[in-house]
Design a protein around this motif. Structure first.
Motif, mmCIF file in Angstrom:
data_model
loop_
_atom_site.group_PDB
_atom_site.id
_atom_site.type_symbol
_atom_site.label_atom_id
_atom_site.label_comp_id
_atom_site.label_asym_id
_atom_site.label_seq_id
_atom_site.Cartn_x
_atom_site.Cartn_y
_atom_site.Cartn_z
ATOM 1 N N ARG A 67 9.245 -11.160 117.057
ATOM 2 C CA ARG A 67 10.175 -11.493 115.974
ATOM 3 C C ARG A 67 9.392 -11.964 114.751
ATOM 4 O O ARG A 67 8.460 -12.763 114.876
ATOM 5 C CB ARG A 67 11.129 -12.606 116.436
ATOM 6 C CG ARG A 67 12.081 -13.017 115.356
ATOM 7 C CD ARG A 67 13.262 -13.856 115.803
ATOM 8 N NE ARG A 67 14.251 -13.812 114.734
ATOM 9 C CZ ARG A 67 15.198 -12.897 114.616
ATOM 10 N NH1 ARG A 67 15.333 -11.969 115.550
ATOM 11 N NH2 ARG A 67 16.021 -12.899 113.587
ATOM 12 N N CYS A 68 9.778 -11.463 113.593
ATOM 13 C CA CYS A 68 9.103 -11.862 112.357
ATOM 14 C C CYS A 68 9.544 -13.280 111.994
ATOM 15 O O CYS A 68 10.737 -13.546 111.819
ATOM 16 C CB CYS A 68 9.429 -10.889 111.226
ATOM 17 S SG CYS A 68 8.449 -11.209 109.762
ATOM 18 N N THR A 69 8.592 -14.165 111.893
ATOM 19 C CA THR A 69 8.921 -15.589 111.688
ATOM 20 C C THR A 69 8.571 -16.076 110.290
ATOM 21 O O THR A 69 8.903 -17.196 109.925
ATOM 22 C CB THR A 69 8.152 -16.459 112.704
ATOM 23 O OG1 THR A 69 6.765 -16.102 112.621
ATOM 24 C CG2 THR A 69 8.660 -16.233 114.126
ATOM 25 N N GLY A 70 7.871 -15.266 109.503
ATOM 26 C CA GLY A 70 7.530 -15.727 108.160
ATOM 27 C C GLY A 70 6.414 -14.901 107.548
ATOM 28 O O GLY A 70 6.075 -13.820 108.049
ATOM 29 N N VAL A 71 5.878 -15.423 106.454
ATOM 30 C CA VAL A 71 4.845 -14.700 105.706
ATOM 31 C C VAL A 71 3.719 -15.658 105.341
ATOM 32 O O VAL A 71 3.929 -16.865 105.212
ATOM 33 C CB VAL A 71 5.414 -14.096 104.400
ATOM 34 C CG1 VAL A 71 6.539 -13.120 104.691
ATOM 35 C CG2 VAL A 71 5.899 -15.179 103.440
ATOM 36 N N SER A 72 2.530 -15.083 105.191
ATOM 37 C CA SER A 72 1.443 -15.849 104.582
ATOM 38 C C SER A 72 1.109 -15.201 103.255
ATOM 39 O O SER A 72 1.291 -13.981 103.086
ATOM 40 C CB SER A 72 0.234 -15.920 105.509
ATOM 41 O OG SER A 72 -0.022 -14.661 106.052
ATOM 42 N N TYR A 73 0.660 -16.002 102.314
ATOM 43 C CA TYR A 73 0.391 -15.458 100.983
ATOM 44 C C TYR A 73 -0.679 -16.264 100.272
ATOM 45 O O TYR A 73 -1.053 -17.366 100.709
ATOM 46 C CB TYR A 73 1.673 -15.393 100.143
ATOM 47 C CG TYR A 73 2.460 -16.667 99.997
ATOM 48 C CD1 TYR A 73 3.394 -17.061 100.960
ATOM 49 C CD2 TYR A 73 2.302 -17.491 98.881
ATOM 50 C CE1 TYR A 73 4.132 -18.219 100.815
ATOM 51 C CE2 TYR A 73 3.051 -18.651 98.726
ATOM 52 C CZ TYR A 73 3.957 -19.014 99.701
ATOM 53 O OH TYR A 73 4.697 -20.174 99.563
ATOM 54 N N LEU A 74 -1.197 -15.684 99.204
ATOM 55 C CA LEU A 74 -2.158 -16.362 98.334
ATOM 56 C C LEU A 74 -1.433 -16.698 97.043
ATOM 57 O O LEU A 74 -1.016 -15.797 96.314
ATOM 58 C CB LEU A 74 -3.350 -15.444 98.037
ATOM 59 C CG LEU A 74 -4.240 -15.080 99.223
ATOM 60 C CD1 LEU A 74 -5.240 -13.999 98.832
ATOM 61 C CD2 LEU A 74 -4.964 -16.329 99.736
ATOM 62 N N GLN A 75 -1.247 -18.001 96.790
ATOM 63 C CA GLN A 75 -0.561 -18.414 95.556
ATOM 64 C C GLN A 75 -1.636 -18.808 94.553
ATOM 65 O O GLN A 75 -2.380 -19.756 94.788
ATOM 66 C CB GLN A 75 0.367 -19.593 95.844
ATOM 67 C CG GLN A 75 1.186 -19.997 94.633
ATOM 68 C CD GLN A 75 2.297 -20.979 94.993
ATOM 69 O OE1 GLN A 75 2.196 -21.702 95.981
ATOM 70 N NE2 GLN A 75 3.354 -21.000 94.206
ATOM 71 N N HIS A 76 -1.750 -18.057 93.472
ATOM 72 C CA HIS A 76 -2.866 -18.239 92.533
ATOM 73 C C HIS A 76 -4.188 -18.254 93.298
ATOM 74 O O HIS A 76 -5.101 -19.022 92.979
ATOM 75 C CB HIS A 76 -2.719 -19.535 91.733
ATOM 76 C CG HIS A 76 -1.505 -19.563 90.855
ATOM 77 N ND1 HIS A 76 -1.409 -18.845 89.687
ATOM 78 C CD2 HIS A 76 -0.326 -20.204 90.994
ATOM 79 C CE1 HIS A 76 -0.231 -19.066 89.133
ATOM 80 N NE2 HIS A 76 0.452 -19.869 89.908
ATOM 81 N N GLY A 77 -4.256 -17.456 94.366
ATOM 82 C CA GLY A 77 -5.492 -17.358 95.142
ATOM 83 C C GLY A 77 -5.614 -18.364 96.272
ATOM 84 O O GLY A 77 -6.562 -18.286 97.063
ATOM 85 N N HIS A 78 -4.690 -19.336 96.390
ATOM 86 C CA HIS A 78 -4.789 -20.354 97.443
ATOM 87 C C HIS A 78 -3.856 -20.014 98.604
ATOM 88 O O HIS A 78 -2.680 -19.704 98.384
ATOM 89 C CB HIS A 78 -4.419 -21.734 96.894
ATOM 90 C CG HIS A 78 -5.276 -22.143 95.742
ATOM 91 N ND1 HIS A 78 -6.623 -22.400 95.884
ATOM 92 C CD2 HIS A 78 -4.991 -22.306 94.419
ATOM 93 C CE1 HIS A 78 -7.136 -22.708 94.702
ATOM 94 N NE2 HIS A 78 -6.167 -22.645 93.795
ATOM 95 N N PRO A 79 -4.350 -20.125 99.853
ATOM 96 C CA PRO A 79 -3.522 -19.752 101.005
ATOM 97 C C PRO A 79 -2.281 -20.635 101.138
ATOM 98 O O PRO A 79 -2.344 -21.841 100.938
ATOM 99 C CB PRO A 79 -4.452 -19.969 102.211
ATOM 100 C CG PRO A 79 -5.831 -20.020 101.645
ATOM 101 C CD PRO A 79 -5.710 -20.521 100.239
ATOM 102 N N ALA A 80 -1.147 -19.999 101.463
ATOM 103 C CA ALA A 80 0.111 -20.717 101.673
ATOM 104 C C ALA A 80 0.939 -19.892 102.661
ATOM 105 O O ALA A 80 0.580 -18.751 102.987
ATOM 106 C CB ALA A 80 0.864 -20.880 100.352
ATOM 107 N N ALA A 81 2.026 -20.490 103.151
ATOM 108 C CA ALA A 81 2.868 -19.777 104.119
ATOM 109 C C ALA A 81 4.296 -20.279 104.009
ATOM 110 O O ALA A 81 4.552 -21.381 103.521
ATOM 111 C CB ALA A 81 2.336 -19.998 105.540
ATOM 112 N N ALA A 82 5.238 -19.445 104.450
ATOM 113 C CA ALA A 82 6.647 -19.847 104.514
ATOM 114 C C ALA A 82 7.235 -19.250 105.777
ATOM 115 O O ALA A 82 6.782 -18.183 106.228
ATOM 116 C CB ALA A 82 7.406 -19.346 103.284
#
Ligand SMILES: Cc1cc2nc3c(=O)[nH]c(=O)nc-3n(C[C@H](O)[C@H](O)[C@H](O)COP(=O)(O)OP(=O)(O)OC[C@H]3O[C@@H](n4cnc5c(N)ncnc54)[C@H](O)[C@@H]3O)c2cc1C
Length: 504
Positions: free
Chosen positions: A224-239
């Protein structure tokens, strides 16, 4: 980690519709993530400034793998609030109704023209058009050019004189012939999906919009897909999500993100250094686009600048190879275009263009490696099937006939490209092969269908996992024989309805 009911990836044409519609339910917590910036620049608002978008940070500025004899072809796509819909040429045209009926006949139940019509209508306001077929209260305001450019006028007159029928509305009852199509322009200003859908919703407390966020991967737990990881202005983040992730990163970005997350052709993923999670062989396959061939002219006299999109008119016609609907677009581009690699067109000149809008060729989007910041390998497969070359050659012949006509003499001095020395079928075909480029309409890389190999089912759910849907140009089983933005708006409208209100 912040939690949302819906996480929408990509604030392009589809993403703006999804975020606005899903957040209409006050209890639904919606996150919209976009790699591009929030700016609404001059080139995104002033219609005839749109080509400046291509030299701006709002363009991912991809190039393709080598195509036919043309080498790599420039391949823009939008990176901004509004996505490609914020930088595009604003033509607002539906495909022929048969295109959508063919989708349904091939298994995409619920996606025939009659099924889609309410969503087409819901997305637009097309004042003065047939109210049975066209919308009157939707967020995207559209209208044809009123103050017409003399070259567009001469081109339309020449086509009519050559026997091409006229039609009032390419999105109306008669979707064939030469027309002044609707443009997403109101009061002299572009109406992008961000302008029409997203910006009016930005004040909602349940909608969070984050820009400069490159989504790098999808998280899964027990399939099951539980969320995403991303680079915000190049900094790692997740939701994380308690409901669904909806991918709207477009026909290039969506398959790229799926493959980066282990969903795609297992063998290819392993080669790219990614451990497969779900083996879906068609992810990234079936890439379709409309190839174009350019003729270019020097002007007979000084010509005005287009006040609209430098296009204004368009003919949907049939080559001898056409099936159930027109397979060629013929249109003016009121700019001194030249084939890539050639000397620029003459100052004040313009192009007349043919596009094969029902192409037989198919290409693919593949990963270049496991780094999400690395552009994918894009192969639209231009002219891979010889009949697409036949179509473009037929289109160039029609254009040359019109441009050689007496009526065109007022605006035409000389043909610059291909040039008078390029005569005869073989020479024209060689010219097209070495100069082919794109109408910028990629689609189809996560095909929707009811068969086992389709990437998404008819409710747009990604096969083999749960909690993940796709709602953008990548799900189109075949590319409509028109500019795709109006179709993507309708797909996203229907997707928002399928997804529904906040999860129980
Ligand atoms: C120059 C140009 C001219 C065009 N002219 C016309 C026209 O006149 N008429 C027409 O109908 N169509 C036109 N098109 C095509 C049309 O705009 C697209 O078909 C349509 O916008 C596709 O919508 P989409 O939502 O699928 O993708 P997009 O609108 O491209 O949106 C995808 C969004 O996702 C974002 N994204 C991608 N990957 C990530 C990631 N990993 N993380 C976060 N965000 C991500 C992108 O930045 C983008 O904002 C044109 C396209 C271009 C590029």
């Amino acid at each position: 980690m912040p939690e949302y009911d819906y996480i929408v990836v990509g604030a392009g044409t589809a993403g703006c519709v999804l975020a606005a519609r899903l957040s209409q339910h006050p209890a639904a917590r919606v996150l919209l993530l976009e790699a591009g910036a929030a700016a609404r620049t001059r080139a995104m608002t002033v219609p005839n400034a749109w080509p400046e978008n291509l030299d701006s940070p709002a363009n991912w500025a991809d190039t393709t793998t080598p195509q036919a004899d043309a080498g790599p072809v420039s391949y823009p796509r939008g990176r901004a609030l509004g996505g490609s819909g914020a930088i595009n040429a604003m033509a607002h045209v539906r495909g022929h109704r048969t295109v959508y009926d063919d989708w349904a006949a091939a298994g995409a139940a619920g996606w025939a023209f009659a099924d889609l019509l309410p969503y087409f209508r819901r997305s637009e306001t097309a004042a003065g058009r047939d109210p049975q077929l066209r919308g009157s209260a939707g967020p995207i305001l559209v209208a044809p050019a009123a103050d017409r450019h003399p070259v567009a006028e001469a081109f339309v007159a020449g086509l009519l004189a050559a026997g091409v029928p006229g039609t009032e509305d390419l999105s109306g009852a008669r979707q064939e012939g030469v027309a002044w199509p609707d443009l997403a322009i109101a009061d002299g200003v572009r109406v992008s999906p961000a302008d029409g859908y997203l910006r009016p919703a930005l004040g909602r407390p349940n909608l969070t919009v984050l820009t400069d966020c490159l989504v790098t991967g999808l998280g899964f737990s027990n399939g099951r897909c539980t969320g995403v990881s991303y680079l915000q202005h190049g900094h790692p983040a997740a939701a994380q999500t308690s409901g669904e992730v909806v991918l709207a990163a477009g026909a290039i970005g969506t398959p790229q993100l799926l493959m980066l997350s282990g969903i795609g052709p297992a063998g290819q993923l392993r080669q790219a250094g990614i451990e497969p999670l779900a083996d879906l062989p068609e992810v990234g396959e079936n890439l379709q686009d409309h190839p174009i061939a350019i003729t270019s002219y020097s002007p007979a006299a000084s010509l005005p600048v287009s006040k609209y999109n430098h296009g204004e008119a368009c003919a949907a016609v049939r080559s001898p190879l056409a099936g159930g609907y027109p397979d060629l677009h013929l249109l003016p581009i009121l700019l001194p275009l030249a084939p890539a690699g050639s000397e620029p067109g003459p100052a004040g000149g313009y192009a007349l263009v043919a596009s094969a809008v029902a192409p037989a060729s198919r290409g693919a989007v593949r990963l270049a490696g496991p780094d999400p910041r690395r552009p994918p390998l894009i192969d639209p497969g231009f002219l891979r099937e010889p009949e697409d070359l036949d179509r473009l050659a037929a289109g160039l012949l029609m254009i040359r006939e019109v441009a050689a006509g007496r009526g065109f003499g007022q605006v035409r001095k000389a043909e610059v490209y291909p040039g008078p020395e390029v005569r005869g079928t073989a020479a024209i075909r060689r010219y097209i092969r070495r100069s082919v480029s794109s109408y910028y309409h990629p689609a189809g890389t996560c095909r929707m269908g009811a068969d086992g190999t389709a990437v998404v089912d008819c409710s747009l759910r990604v096969q083999g996992v749960t909690g993940l849907r796709i709602a953008d140009a990548s799900v189109l089983p075949t590319l409509p024989n028109a500019h795709p933005n109006a179709t993507v708006l309708a797909i996203a409208e229907r997707a928002a309805e399928l997804i529904g209100g906040p999860p129980d």
